[in-house]
Design an enzyme around this catalytic site. Sequence first.
Site, PDB file in Angstrom:
ATOM      1  N   GLU A  25       1.533 -27.218 -58.656  1.00  0.00           N
ATOM      2  CA  GLU A  25       2.945 -26.844 -58.718  1.00  0.00           C
ATOM      3  C   GLU A  25       3.834 -28.084 -58.647  1.00  0.00           C
ATOM      4  OE1 GLU A  25       3.725 -22.626 -56.769  1.00  0.00           O
ATOM      5  OE2 GLU A  25       2.675 -23.932 -55.343  1.00  0.00           O
ATOM      6  N   GLU A  77      12.212 -20.352 -50.074  1.00  0.00           N
ATOM      7  CA  GLU A  77      13.190 -20.038 -49.044  1.00  0.00           C
ATOM      8  C   GLU A  77      14.126 -21.228 -48.812  1.00  0.00           C
ATOM      9  OE1 GLU A  77       9.624 -17.407 -48.103  1.00  0.00           O
ATOM     10  OE2 GLU A  77      10.003 -19.403 -48.943  1.00  0.00           O
ATOM     11  N   ARG A 221      62.866 -17.184 -34.966  1.00  0.00           N
ATOM     12  CA  ARG A 221      61.958 -16.100 -35.339  1.00  0.00           C
ATOM     13  C   ARG A 221      61.256 -15.519 -34.112  1.00  0.00           C
ATOM     14  NH1 ARG A 221      59.190 -20.449 -37.835  1.00  0.00           N
ATOM     15  NH2 ARG A 221      61.217 -20.740 -38.854  1.00  0.00           N
ATOM     16  N   ASP A 226      50.800 -20.308 -37.764  1.00  0.00           N
ATOM     17  CA  ASP A 226      50.456 -21.317 -38.764  1.00  0.00           C
ATOM     18  C   ASP A 226      48.967 -21.628 -38.707  1.00  0.00           C
ATOM     19  OD1 ASP A 226      52.900 -21.869 -40.038  1.00  0.00           O
ATOM     20  OD2 ASP A 226      53.549 -23.125 -38.355  1.00  0.00           O
TER      21      ASP A 226
END
Length: 300
Positions: A25, A77, A221, A226
């Site tokens: 392989e 894997e 506000r 943020d």
Amino acid sequence: MTRRGDLVRLTGVRARGFHGVFDHERRDGQDFVVDVEMHVDLTRAGRTDDLAHTVHYGEVAADVVAVVEGEPRDLIESVASQIADRVLARPLVESVTVTVHKPQAPVGVPFGDVEVVVRRDKDLPVVLALGGNLERDGAGPDVTLREAVARLRRTPGLRRLRVSDAFVTAPVGGDLVAGQPDYVNAVAVARTSLSPGRLLARLHDVEAALGRTRTARWGARTLDLDLVQYGDPLEGTDVRSTAEELTLPHPRARERAFVLVPWLDVDPAARLRVGEEVVAVGDLVPALSDQAVRRWEDPR
């Protein structure tokens, strides 16, 4: 994390690799076929018809081929995991499923296919700044901040939320903020599987639910949330963006004691990317000594 929403699928990417535990392989190689399924929020892409708001599947395909044709691995894997890591590094991808097929595997009996499937969710640190200087329904900004934290803790895709103490600071902005009451500020650190854009949308949802209106850019506000930093600059996973709707890291964070002091309170080892450098937040604070920050005390 429960996977839902929009998908980009790329199937049948074929490349020749030399992965396997047998000598033949590694010597002769074989064909591998890879499928990639990416969970991406495609709302803005559909609305704007802009490639910048989706995943460039041609680039993803090139990454797949580079991994398959790259360093030989004993296990597919490992190949699948390496591909998944590359895909998740793209800011818009929130989770990914990678399937690696090995149709010529040396199984020893007749078979149709061998495939390995790995699933990975994004999991990156984020820094959030919270602040407000208006009462809401008769309650002070400190109450609104506590309610905002409670909502953030219930936000899917946001976990391990830790919050600093509250601090009081004068408004920053010169004549644009003259006459405004002091702010109550805090910083939260968490981990998220949400993309930067989707997380920002969730922050806006919390703001709106707690009375935030956007009538003036520098106006007072009830609540301001943020996104200061997304990802870890020490690990190189932080997202850098100059987009008008979301600049990362926050372009003025290094100049704001009301961000840096609470950030140090919740994370004494905090680091912020400044240009190409990664700087200890503690090293930035002394230069901001003209910005008074005091710990908030409950008057009750």
